[in-house]
Motif scaffolding. Structure first.
Motif: not given
Length: 291
Positions: A131-134, A136, A141, A172-176, A179
């Motif tokens: 997953c994308q790290k904070s 990153e 990524f 793996g993207l952090r932002d919904q 995505r």
């Protein structure tokens, strides 16, 4: 093996000095020459392998040199054997003389020792949980996703590998919101997914800035952080008021609102307080208050 080495040495010497007589002393050491199967053709010397470079990357370089030189299987086996250095030469102790002359057997043993095929299940797990790290970036990524996909599925066709990489990138993207936007865009390649994600992030940041300015203009309200900054600046710039006089007692240093009630100072004098207050109030007719 000896015949192949002798043949290569004769070809190299004859191509370099076609009119000279070849003697035993004039034949250079094989480790210092660049193998070539065609007289007069510029040969490409493969890089050395010490076991530290990823085997998959090194083999691609070696195969490229072999194609450029037009080597057959026997010549490739000789060249690969001579390219081994350091710890990698220990692999020769595990081979028989026949296996060392066969290129496929030599590659097989090197693959088992330095390859990553036996680690595919490890890379599968890493790719699944990646997953994308904070902090990153999207570029970092995407690069790691591309690396893990190729390690986890080395024998997969390119088009299938691209679909797997795109799906892993989306999951793996952090932002919904990013995505969801990429899911609707249906990117077919990983680079397309990265470009779309960067464009969406830039557009979202631009819209947030514009909406914040518009909200301030419409509501006339200043955000808490801006208000606190303004108050701090005003406190530093504007001088503090001094010599403040109380309207009740006439003393300097406090205002009437901070003056304690008369009942606290003189209990039971509520009527007298009202009478004195009316006489001193500037708003009452006949007040004794004078500026």
């Amino acid at each position: 093996m000896k015949k192949t080495i002798s043949k290569l040495q004769n070809q190299i010497v004859s191509s370099a000095h076609p009119t000279e007589t070849v003697t035993e002393n004039s034949i250079p050491e094989l480790k210092d020459v660049k193998l070539s199967s065609e007289p007069g053709k510029l040969s490409m010397k493969p890089p050395q392998f010490e076991g530290k470079t990823p085997w998959a990357n090194y083999r691609r370089q070696f195969e490229a040199a072999a194609r450029a030189n037009g080597w057959n299987a026997g010549e490739k086996a000789v060249a690969l054997t001579l390219a081994l250095r350091g710890e990698a030469t220990n692999i020769l102790q595990t081979l028989t003389a026949q296996e060392q002359e066969e290129y496929d057997q030599l590659v097989k043993h090197l693959e088992l020792r330095y390859g990553q095929a036996h680690l595919e299940h490890v890379y599968h797990s890493q790719l699944k949980n990646r997953c994308q790290k904070s902090g990153e970036s999207l570029q970092e990524f995407e690069a790691d996703i591309a690396r893990l996909v190729r390690l986890a599925y080395p024998a997969t066709p390119e088009n299938v590998m691209e679909r797997l990489a795109v799906q892993a990138f989306l999951d793996g993207l952090r932002d919904q919101e990013t995505r969801q936007a990429l899911t609707l865009a249906h990117p077919k390649h990983l680079v397309d997914a990265l470009a779309s994600a960067l464009e969406f992030e830039a557009a979202k940041q631009s819209c947030k800035s514009q909406s914040k300015v518009r909200a301030i203009e419409e509501d006339g309200q200043v955000p808490a952080d801006i208000e606190a900054t303004i108050r701090k600046v005003m406190k530093e710039v504007l001088p503090e008021r001094k010599n403040i006089r109380c309207w009740n007692c006439g003393k300097i240093g406090h205002v009437r609102s901070k003056f304690p009630p008369w009942e606290q100072i003189h209990p039971g004098s509520h009527g007298l307080l009202q009478q004195v207050g009316r006489s001193l109030c500037p708003a009452q007719p006949g007040s004794l208050y004078r500026r």
